[in-house]
Design a protein around this motif. Structure first.
Motif, PDB file in Angstrom:
ATOM      1  N   ILE A 143       0.870  -1.177   0.000  1.00 31.36           N
ATOM      2  CA  ILE A 143       0.000   0.000   0.000  1.00 31.36           C
ATOM      3  C   ILE A 143       0.907   1.227   0.000  1.00 31.36           C
ATOM      4  O   ILE A 143       1.771   1.372   0.871  1.00 31.36           O
ATOM      5  CB  ILE A 143      -0.922   0.019   1.244  1.00 31.36           C
ATOM      6  N   LYS A 144       0.707   2.062  -0.981  1.00 37.32           N
ATOM      7  CA  LYS A 144       1.568   3.248  -1.104  1.00 37.32           C
ATOM      8  C   LYS A 144       1.091   4.352  -0.165  1.00 37.32           C
ATOM      9  O   LYS A 144      -0.095   4.447   0.143  1.00 37.32           O
ATOM     10  CB  LYS A 144       1.525   3.773  -2.540  1.00 37.32           C
ATOM     11  N   LYS A 145       2.031   5.159   0.253  1.00 42.67           N
ATOM     12  CA  LYS A 145       1.734   6.319   1.088  1.00 42.67           C
ATOM     13  C   LYS A 145       0.601   7.137   0.452  1.00 42.67           C
ATOM     14  O   LYS A 145       0.629   7.410  -0.748  1.00 42.67           O
ATOM     15  CB  LYS A 145       2.995   7.185   1.219  1.00 42.67           C
ATOM     16  N   GLY A 146      -0.403   7.480   1.266  1.00 42.96           N
ATOM     17  CA  GLY A 146      -1.508   8.285   0.754  1.00 42.96           C
ATOM     18  C   GLY A 146      -2.694   7.469   0.270  1.00 42.96           C
ATOM     19  O   GLY A 146      -3.794   7.995   0.120  1.00 42.96           O
ATOM     20  N   GLN A 147      -2.492   6.158   0.054  1.00 42.83           N
ATOM     21  CA  GLN A 147      -3.613   5.320  -0.393  1.00 42.83           C
ATOM     22  C   GLN A 147      -4.537   5.002   0.773  1.00 42.83           C
ATOM     23  O   GLN A 147      -4.115   4.935   1.921  1.00 42.83           O
ATOM     24  CB  GLN A 147      -3.082   4.011  -0.983  1.00 42.83           C
ATOM     25  N   GLU A 148      -5.798   4.758   0.427  1.00 45.33           N
ATOM     26  CA  GLU A 148      -6.761   4.415   1.470  1.00 45.33           C
ATOM     27  C   GLU A 148      -6.605   2.944   1.865  1.00 45.33           C
ATOM     28  O   GLU A 148      -6.339   2.076   1.035  1.00 45.33           O
ATOM     29  CB  GLU A 148      -8.188   4.672   0.963  1.00 45.33           C
ATOM     30  N   ILE A 149      -6.804   2.659   3.166  1.00 38.01           N
ATOM     31  CA  ILE A 149      -6.777   1.286   3.673  1.00 38.01           C
ATOM     32  C   ILE A 149      -8.189   0.733   3.524  1.00 38.01           C
ATOM     33  O   ILE A 149      -9.140   1.293   4.088  1.00 38.01           O
ATOM     34  CB  ILE A 149      -6.383   1.245   5.170  1.00 38.01           C
ATOM     35  N   LEU A 150      -8.333  -0.346   2.773  1.00 39.40           N
ATOM     36  CA  LEU A 150      -9.674  -0.843   2.455  1.00 39.40           C
ATOM     37  C   LEU A 150      -9.832  -2.292   2.870  1.00 39.40           C
ATOM     38  O   LEU A 150      -8.878  -3.072   2.878  1.00 39.40           O
ATOM     39  CB  LEU A 150      -9.914  -0.713   0.948  1.00 39.40           C
ATOM     40  N   HIS A 151     -11.083  -2.609   3.168  1.00 45.18           N
ATOM     41  CA  HIS A 151     -11.353  -3.950   3.663  1.00 45.18           C
ATOM     42  C   HIS A 151     -12.645  -4.375   2.998  1.00 45.18           C
ATOM     43  O   HIS A 151     -13.401  -3.535   2.521  1.00 45.18           O
ATOM     44  CB  HIS A 151     -11.357  -3.817   5.189  1.00 45.18           C
ATOM     45  N   CYS A 152     -12.865  -5.674   2.853  1.00 41.43           N
ATOM     46  CA  CYS A 152     -14.047  -6.145   2.137  1.00 41.43           C
ATOM     47  C   CYS A 152     -15.142  -6.502   3.138  1.00 41.43           C
ATOM     48  O   CYS A 152     -14.908  -7.265   4.059  1.00 41.43           O
ATOM     49  CB  CYS A 152     -13.689  -7.354   1.281  1.00 41.43           C
ATOM     50  N   TYR A 153     -16.338  -5.938   2.944  1.00 42.34           N
ATOM     51  CA  TYR A 153     -17.455  -6.196   3.864  1.00 42.34           C
ATOM     52  C   TYR A 153     -18.116  -7.542   3.594  1.00 42.34           C
ATOM     53  O   TYR A 153     -19.073  -7.895   4.252  1.00 42.34           O
ATOM     54  CB  TYR A 153     -18.522  -5.100   3.733  1.00 42.34           C
ATOM     55  N   GLY A 154     -17.671  -8.234   2.603  1.00 36.99           N
ATOM     56  CA  GLY A 154     -18.281  -9.540   2.287  1.00 36.99           C
ATOM     57  C   GLY A 154     -18.355  -9.790   0.795  1.00 36.99           C
ATOM     58  O   GLY A 154     -17.852 -10.794   0.309  1.00 36.99           O
ATOM     59  N   PRO A 155     -18.964  -8.872   0.041  1.00 37.98           N
ATOM     60  CA  PRO A 155     -19.053  -9.103  -1.397  1.00 37.98           C
ATOM     61  C   PRO A 155     -17.694  -8.883  -2.073  1.00 37.98           C
ATOM     62  O   PRO A 155     -17.319  -7.768  -2.383  1.00 37.98           O
ATOM     63  CB  PRO A 155     -20.073  -8.055  -1.872  1.00 37.98           C
ATOM     64  N   HIS A 156     -16.952  -9.955  -2.252  1.00 38.69           N
ATOM     65  CA  HIS A 156     -15.606  -9.886  -2.817  1.00 38.69           C
ATOM     66  C   HIS A 156     -15.688 -10.183  -4.306  1.00 38.69           C
ATOM     67  O   HIS A 156     -16.487 -10.986  -4.735  1.00 38.69           O
ATOM     68  CB  HIS A 156     -14.730 -10.917  -2.105  1.00 38.69           C
ATOM     69  N   GLU A 157     -14.831  -9.530  -5.064  1.00 34.19           N
ATOM     70  CA  GLU A 157     -14.913  -9.692  -6.523  1.00 34.19           C
ATOM     71  C   GLU A 157     -14.675 -11.131  -6.963  1.00 34.19           C
ATOM     72  O   GLU A 157     -15.171 -11.549  -7.998  1.00 34.19           O
ATOM     73  CB  GLU A 157     -13.949  -8.747  -7.245  1.00 34.19           C
ATOM     74  N   SER A 158     -13.937 -11.913  -6.177  1.00 34.35           N
ATOM     75  CA  SER A 158     -13.676 -13.281  -6.616  1.00 34.35           C
ATOM     76  C   SER A 158     -14.826 -14.218  -6.262  1.00 34.35           C
ATOM     77  O   SER A 158     -14.830 -15.367  -6.632  1.00 34.35           O
ATOM     78  CB  SER A 158     -12.377 -13.799  -5.999  1.00 34.35           C
ATOM     79  N   ARG A 159     -15.780 -13.727  -5.514  1.00 26.91           N
ATOM     80  CA  ARG A 159     -16.880 -14.604  -5.113  1.00 26.91           C
ATOM     81  C   ARG A 159     -18.224 -14.227  -5.726  1.00 26.91           C
ATOM     82  O   ARG A 159     -19.150 -15.024  -5.725  1.00 26.91           O
ATOM     83  CB  ARG A 159     -17.011 -14.616  -3.589  1.00 26.91           C
ATOM     84  N   GLY A 195     -20.461 -11.734  -8.786  1.00 19.65           N
ATOM     85  CA  GLY A 195     -20.465 -10.865  -9.954  1.00 19.65           C
ATOM     86  C   GLY A 195     -20.781  -9.437  -9.555  1.00 19.65           C
ATOM     87  O   GLY A 195     -21.277  -9.186  -8.460  1.00 19.65           O
ATOM     88  N   VAL A 196     -20.502  -8.507 -10.449  1.00 18.20           N
ATOM     89  CA  VAL A 196     -20.614  -7.098 -10.105  1.00 18.20           C
ATOM     90  C   VAL A 196     -22.044  -6.707  -9.725  1.00 18.20           C
ATOM     91  O   VAL A 196     -22.275  -5.997  -8.736  1.00 18.20           O
ATOM     92  CB  VAL A 196     -20.052  -6.208 -11.241  1.00 18.20           C
ATOM     93  N   ALA A 197     -23.033  -7.231 -10.455  1.00 13.42           N
ATOM     94  CA  ALA A 197     -24.410  -6.833 -10.176  1.00 13.42           C
ATOM     95  C   ALA A 197     -24.832  -7.305  -8.788  1.00 13.42           C
ATOM     96  O   ALA A 197     -25.417  -6.543  -8.012  1.00 13.42           O
ATOM     97  CB  ALA A 197     -25.338  -7.430 -11.232  1.00 13.42           C
ATOM     98  N   GLU A 198     -24.492  -8.537  -8.472  1.00 10.65           N
ATOM     99  CA  GLU A 198     -24.870  -9.100  -7.183  1.00 10.65           C
ATOM    100  C   GLU A 198     -24.193  -8.335  -6.038  1.00 10.65           C
ATOM    101  O   GLU A 198     -24.803  -8.030  -5.013  1.00 10.65           O
ATOM    102  CB  GLU A 198     -24.450 -10.577  -7.158  1.00 10.65           C
ATOM    103  N   ARG A 199     -22.915  -7.994  -6.252  1.00 10.91           N
ATOM    104  CA  ARG A 199     -22.171  -7.271  -5.220  1.00 10.91           C
ATOM    105  C   ARG A 199     -22.798  -5.916  -4.941  1.00 10.91           C
ATOM    106  O   ARG A 199     -23.024  -5.534  -3.797  1.00 10.91           O
ATOM    107  CB  ARG A 199     -20.729  -7.029  -5.694  1.00 10.91           C
ATOM    108  N   ARG A 200     -23.049  -5.192  -6.040  1.00  8.87           N
ATOM    109  CA  ARG A 200     -23.560  -3.838  -5.874  1.00  8.87           C
ATOM    110  C   ARG A 200     -24.941  -3.842  -5.227  1.00  8.87           C
ATOM    111  O   ARG A 200     -25.264  -2.996  -4.400  1.00  8.87           O
ATOM    112  CB  ARG A 200     -23.561  -3.113  -7.216  1.00  8.87           C
ATOM    113  N   GLN A 201     -25.732  -4.835  -5.598  1.00 12.22           N
ATOM    114  CA  GLN A 201     -27.071  -4.965  -5.024  1.00 12.22           C
ATOM    115  C   GLN A 201     -26.975  -5.222  -3.511  1.00 12.22           C
ATOM    116  O   GLN A 201     -27.664  -4.612  -2.706  1.00 12.22           O
ATOM    117  CB  GLN A 201     -27.781  -6.105  -5.775  1.00 12.22           C
ATOM    118  N   LYS A 202     -26.055  -6.100  -3.133  1.00 17.93           N
ATOM    119  CA  LYS A 202     -25.904  -6.453  -1.721  1.00 17.93           C
ATOM    120  C   LYS A 202     -25.407  -5.255  -0.912  1.00 17.93           C
ATOM    121  O   LYS A 202     -25.897  -4.977   0.171  1.00 17.93           O
ATOM    122  CB  LYS A 202     -24.925  -7.631  -1.594  1.00 17.93           C
TER     123      LYS A 202
END
Ligand SMILES: [Zn+2]
Ligand SMILES: [Zn+2]
Ligand SMILES: [Zn+2]
Ligand SMILES: [Zn+2]
Length: 802
Positions: A562-578, A580-587
């Protein structure tokens, strides 16, 4: 599990639909949580409470005097079949239903100590022997228990204590000439054998059993952050109107670096599969083991020998200390509410426990004082400023933090700008009052009101137990109503906060029987908690951190640079590998009320719809990707194949059914048949699924499992490597999923004595797992043991004469 049980939910739903429109509107448009709570609370009728009571009674949380005998006998059956693990669980259930200082409890402890002895859990066995004795183990049976104790002490390399126990035993015999001659002989023989063992051990240098206590305390933040507690100095807290609060890197961060190590402000064990009232069970006592039987209800540590609460059969702890702490902090109030809390769900339980914990903090003291102010208006305490601020923030609704309070730049921080893991910070988490549906708010408010009524009935002094003086209690008792209402509003706020802020506390559970040499691991949800610091992290479908848990402590590590200045992010559950985009965004929209704009979401949105994805089908002639909506046609220009989506979907469902059958065979040890079926499945899969399809990976994984059970390590490894490729494509080479799969492969090579391959795979697995879990993870420990075992092997003799 998080929300109230379905019966109560639909009951409230119906109640809502029958309310006059005007009342519905009043609640729907109420601006403050306080209004929502008071309106809903006034609608709670005695028959509603009766209904809840009936539901609560479906949970067996009290002590049933007939249960200990039942569980002890069931445990004995398992013991005779040498299923010591199963026996341990049943004896524990017997213990939890026994009254303290009864023969029941002492017998259950003693039997459990025997099962633990066979499991090689000598330290725990000793503890149970002491427990059996302190609860009044019958004199006539003492000899057996003392023998076991001596055996444990010898095995643990504590010969002096063992000698002492043996001489206790001998005097015990001398005092009892009535012992049957045959029994006496058996005992004497055992004693002789033990004495020899003790002498052997005495000649050895004592080995230290302290090796076990290398706990996670070692894992520490390199340099603690001065602005945010429990956080490394590599991050800082920012806020902006769009994102709210968030964390950014203040320097370059390397993969694996520990960023947050936070103990839950509050956590509640998920009850797991409890026996609900409507499921027909042959016995009213459940013999299944749930999380609640195997993990401490306070610290969440795994335990084979839990100690129950003296007052109920539900709460169980890893030790007397945890039991006492839980009692002092919250369980003295929760104990009589067990069934109701299980009916109302984990969120409601957390809401209650948070407010109970608040009593022990500055904010809690202030809440108590504020309650005092409501009762006698003449006392105005200067310290209440802090809480007045909190409550005006809450009671006035989150949007209008109306004046005359101390302004802090970032919500949840104290006056000095410090953000800590405390009630103040918990309180500052957003409840998103405006986003929840009116009926959901009504359900939460009504549930909290019912809980408040019950609390009031259970003890008029419930909320003043923090105040030790009986005079104060007496003073507060007559005016409990306004006080309870304030707590009710606070609880409602917590319940609404939890939808977006609850953190699942997970653990990696090893599955598969002891016979199975390859351990499959799966992530299970143990508890739900509130972590005010972890809650500062925003979501990404492709996060740059990894969260794991030890006990109630969450650790967040950088999973990539993680580069200096980047945001620290965490996945609330809907992960891209699990997903699809529509399902994730809906959730994310329905649960967390935001539209995800993370890079993968943006990328996938740009791409034409029905993008191939990895779950796509392929042409059975030329294996090219099939494209289209209802009717799919082959992507290859030279091929004219087309097929309906419905047909493919039903083919996939068929395949999954067959895989399920194969798994059943695998579990029952019918390995050859399982392999035949799985090979057939794989053949079928090849005709219409891409090689990276998750089902293809699962089939390969199951095949590896089956061959491992047969001891055919070579074939097992070959199949697992195929599964590994699927995992790599789907989750990425440095993902935690990849780490678990590499761990399995390392075990296979290890068992098959493929030394170079094993060492190589161990190294890869270690590298991946270390980033996600840090050094004290069980799997990493296991890998290190394998490695040192392989490196210590004597060199293979080259010829017979050397
Ligand atoms: Zn504990
Ligand atoms: Zn209890
Ligand atoms: Zn996203
Ligand atoms: Zn084709």
């Amino acid at each position: 599990m998080d929300l109230p049980v379905d019966e109560w939910k639909s009951y409230v739903l119906q109640k809502w639909s029958l309310l006059p429109k005007s009342i519905q509107v009043t609640i729907s448009t109420a601006e403050t949580l306080s209004d929502i709570f008071l309106h809903s609370s006034s609608l709670l009728q005695p028959e509603d409470e009766m209904f809840l009571k009936r539901l609560s009674r479906g949970y067996l949380v009290g002590k049933d005097p007939n249960a200990p005998l039942f569980y002890r006998e069931e445990g004995n059956k398992k013991f005779q079949k040498k299923d010591y693990m199963g026996a341990t669980v049943l004896y524990s259930k017997g213990v939890s239903h026994s009254r303290p200082n009864s023969e029941d409890i002492s017998l259950c402890y003693a039997n459990r100590s025997a099962a633990l002895f066979h499991l090689g859990q000598y330290e725990t066995c000793l503890k149970d022997i002491v427990r059996a004795q302190t609860h009044g183990y019958p004199e006539r049976l003492q000899a057996k228990l003392l023998l076991r104790k001596a055996e444990c002490l010898v095995t643990l390399g504590r010969p002096h204590e063992a000698s002492q126990t043996i001489s206790d035993l001998e005097s015990n015999f001398a005092a009892k000439p009535t012992l049957a001659a045959s029994q006496f002989q058996v005992l004497q023989r055992t004693l002789c054998r033990l004495k020899v063992k003790v002498q052997e051990k005495e000649n050895l240098t004592e080995t230290s059993p302290a090796a076990l206590t290398k706990a996670f305390e070692d894992v520490d933040l390199r340099e603690e952050n001065e602005q945010i507690s429990s956080t490394s100095s590599s991050v800082s807290l920012c806020t902006d109107p769009l994102k709210g609060r968030y964390l950014v890197a203040t320097k370059d961060i390397l993969p694996g670096e520990l960023l947050v190590k936070e103990d839950a402000f509050v956590s509640v064990l998920n009850p797991g599969e409890m026996p609900p009232w409507h499921r027909g069970l042959e016995s009213k006592w459940d013999t299944r083991a749930t999380n609640g039987d195997l993990y401490c209800h306070r610290c969440l540590k795994h335990t084979l020998a839990p100690v129950p609460c003296d007052g109920c059969s539900y709460a169980k702890y890893c030790s007397q200390e945890c039991m006492q702490q839980a009692w002092d902090l919250y369980h003295s109030i929760e104990c009589s509410l067990g069934g109701l809390l299980l009916t109302l769900g984990v969120f409601c339980h957390i809401a209650l426990r948070s407010t109970l914990l608040a009593r022990f903090e500055e904010a809690g003291k202030v809440i108590n004082k504020l309650c005092g102010e409501i009762t006698n208006r003449d006392t105005c305490l200067p310290e209440s400023k802090n809480l007045a601020q909190i409550l005006s923030y809450d009671l006035g609704g989150e949007s209008k933090n109306k004046g005359k309070t101390v302004e802090t730049p970032i919500p949840g921080c104290d006056i000095n700008g410090k953000y800590e893991n405390n009630y103040n910070a918990v309180f500052s988490l957003l409840p998103h009052t405006g986003n929840h549906s009116p009926v959901h708010k009504f359900l939460c408010a009504l549930s909290v009101s019912a809980l408040c009524r019950q609390l009031e009935a259970a003890s008029l002094q419930v909320f003043t137990t923090g105040l030790k003086s009986s005079k104060l209690k007496a003073a507060a008792a007559p005016v409990l109503y306004p006080e309870l209402n304030i707590w009710g509003v606070a609880m409602l706020r917590h319940m609404l906060q939890l939808q977006c802020n609850a953190q699942a506390i997970t653990t990696i559970q090893q599955t598969g029987s002891e016979k199975n040499l390859i351990t499959n691991s799966r992530q299970v949800r143990l508890a739900t908690g509130l972590f005010p610091v972890v809650s500062l992290l925003n979501h990404s479908c492709s996060p740059n951190t990894s969260v794991s848990f030890i006990s109630t402590i969450a650790t967040v590590r950088a999973s990539q640079q993680i580069k200096k200045g980047q945001e620290i992010l965490h996945c609330y559950g809907p992960h891209e590998s699990r997903m699809g985009v529509a399902e994730r965004r809906q959730k994310l929209r329905s649960q967390y009320f935001f539209d995800c704009n993370c890079p993968p979401c943006e990328r996938e949105k740009q791409r034409p719809s029905q993008g191939p994805g990895r779950e796509a089908f392929c042409c059975h002639r030329c294996r090219a990707l099939l494209q289209g909506d209802d009717v799919l046609s082959c992507g290859s220009t030279s091929c004219t194949e087309s097929v309906s989506r419905d047909h493919l979907v039903s083919q996939l469902q068929d395949l999954q059914r067959q895989v399920g059958m194969a798994r059943k065979l695998l579990r029952n040890g019918e390995l050859e048949r399982a392999i035949q079926l799985l090979l057939g499945c794989r053949h079928a899969a090849e005709s219409f699924l891409l090689a990276e399809h998750s089902v293809v990976g699962e089939i390969e994984d199951d095949l590896a499992q089956a061959y491992a059970a047969l001891g055919d390590w070579e074939k097992s490894a070959a199949h697992l490597q195929k599964s590994l490729r699927v995992v790599e494509v789907r989750h990425g080479p440095t993902s935690v999923e990849m780490g678990h799969e590499l761990f399995k492969l390392a075990q296979i090579f290890f068992n098959g004595f493929a030394i170079p391959e094993a060492l190589n795979t161990i190294q890869q697995a270690e590298k991946v797992l270390l980033v996600h879990y840090g050094p004290w993870n069980d799997e990493i420990q296991e890998l290190q043991k394998m490695k040192s075992c392989l490196l210590d092997l004597p060199p293979i003799p080259v010829g017979p004469n050397e």
